[in-house]
Design a protein around this motif. Structure first.
Motif, short mmCIF file in Angstrom:
data_model
loop_
_atom_site.label_atom_id
_atom_site.label_comp_id
_atom_site.label_asym_id
_atom_site.label_seq_id
_atom_site.Cartn_x
_atom_site.Cartn_y
_atom_site.Cartn_z
N VAL A 81 14.58 0.12 -1.22
CA VAL A 81 13.31 0.08 -1.94
C VAL A 81 12.50 1.29 -1.46
O VAL A 81 12.34 1.47 -0.26
CB VAL A 81 12.51 -1.21 -1.63
N VAL A 83 9.58 2.02 -0.65
CA VAL A 83 8.27 1.49 -0.27
C VAL A 83 7.28 2.65 -0.17
O VAL A 83 7.57 3.65 0.48
CB VAL A 83 8.35 0.75 1.08
N MET A 111 2.97 -6.13 4.46
CA MET A 111 3.44 -6.53 3.14
C MET A 111 3.40 -8.05 3.05
O MET A 111 3.18 -8.73 4.06
CB MET A 111 4.88 -6.03 2.93
N THR A 112 3.65 -8.58 1.86
CA THR A 112 3.70 -10.04 1.72
C THR A 112 5.08 -10.53 2.14
O THR A 112 6.06 -9.77 2.16
CB THR A 112 3.45 -10.49 0.27
N GLU A 115 7.58 -9.76 -0.55
CA GLU A 115 8.01 -8.35 -0.56
C GLU A 115 9.01 -8.07 0.56
O GLU A 115 9.99 -7.34 0.36
CB GLU A 115 6.79 -7.42 -0.41
N GLU A 118 12.35 -9.46 -0.35
CA GLU A 118 12.99 -8.61 -1.36
C GLU A 118 13.63 -7.38 -0.69
O GLU A 118 14.72 -6.96 -1.06
CB GLU A 118 11.96 -8.20 -2.42
#
Ligand code: GTP
Ligand code: MN
Ligand code: MN
Ligand code: MN
Ligand code: MN
Ligand code: MN
Length: 194
Positions: A81, A83, A111-112, A115, A118
């Protein structure tokens, strides 16, 4: 050996150094280990190809891309990802303890939980470096169990370059653990390494 800390701008003004950027991706979690021990936070590191623990990120050439764009590129390669990391996420820069002509820049990004999960999935499913430069993402245990279990055992492993000190200062900076807890974890880890 005391590390020489500098700002992002001071680091970029230095001549004759290479640059590397790495990031601690973290967030809060309400999950409980064994249904009773709160894990409190998710903090991501990785097992590198050389068997050492470190943060995701890598070498950036500032004449070709910004530090943050280079870090996003490395994240795309290593965790699958891209980011977005910004100048605001920069924590500190210093000359590497293992490589005198290298400046390492450390970043922190919150981040959450969704996230972060993921990213853990993408790191296996789509990161081009998976199984090559990166053997796997790992979460840092922030709790203390009996006989050094948890953070003390984690800190007793081997880390690349300044990354162990980087982890400790990031945990303190983000107040994920108290100064006293960090000191105790380091003390227990030192005993294990003897
Ligand atoms: P290649 O794609 O093979 O070039 O690797 P890379 O660009 O991903 O570089 P790497 O992540 O290995 O980082 C480059 C250098 O930075 C390493 O040789 C270490 O000296 C240092 N380094 C690696 N990981 C960390 C880290 O987590 N923190 C710090 N402070 N330094 C690191
Ligand atoms: Mn890389
Ligand atoms: Mn890397
Ligand atoms: Mn690279
Ligand atoms: Mn690479
Ligand atoms: Mn907390």
């Amino acid at each position: 050996m005391a590390e020489e800390k500098m700002t992002r701008d001071e680091a970029l003004a230095r001549q004759g150094y290479r640059h590397a950027c790495h990031v601690m991706l973290y967030g809060d979690s309400s999950a409980k280990l064994f249904g009773k021990i709160p894990i409190k936070h998710i903090v991501l590191m990785q097992m590198r190809f050389d068997g050492l623990l470190g943060f995701p990120g890598g070498l950036v050439n500032p004449s070709e891309e910004t530090l943050e764009a280079g870090l996003s590129r490395e994240l795309h390669e290593e965790v699958g990802v891209a980011v977005r990391v910004g100048v605001d996420d920069h924590m500190s820069s210093c000359v590497s303890s293992s490589c005198p002509r290298l400046i390492t820049h450390s970043y922190i990004k919150k981040m959450t939980e969704a996230e972060l999960k993921e990213i853990e999935r993408a790191a296996v499913a789509s990161a081009t470096d998976h199984g090559l430069e990166v053997l796997g993402m790992v979460r840092v245990p922030l709790y203390f169990l009996k006989k050094g279990g948890g953070l003390p055992y984690f800190l007793s492993h081997s880390f690349i370059s300044n990354s162990r000190a980087q982890l400790l200062s990031a945990l303190r900076h983000c107040r994920l653990l108290s100064q006293g807890e960090l000191k105790e974890a380091v003390r227990q880890a030192e005993q294990m390494r003897r």
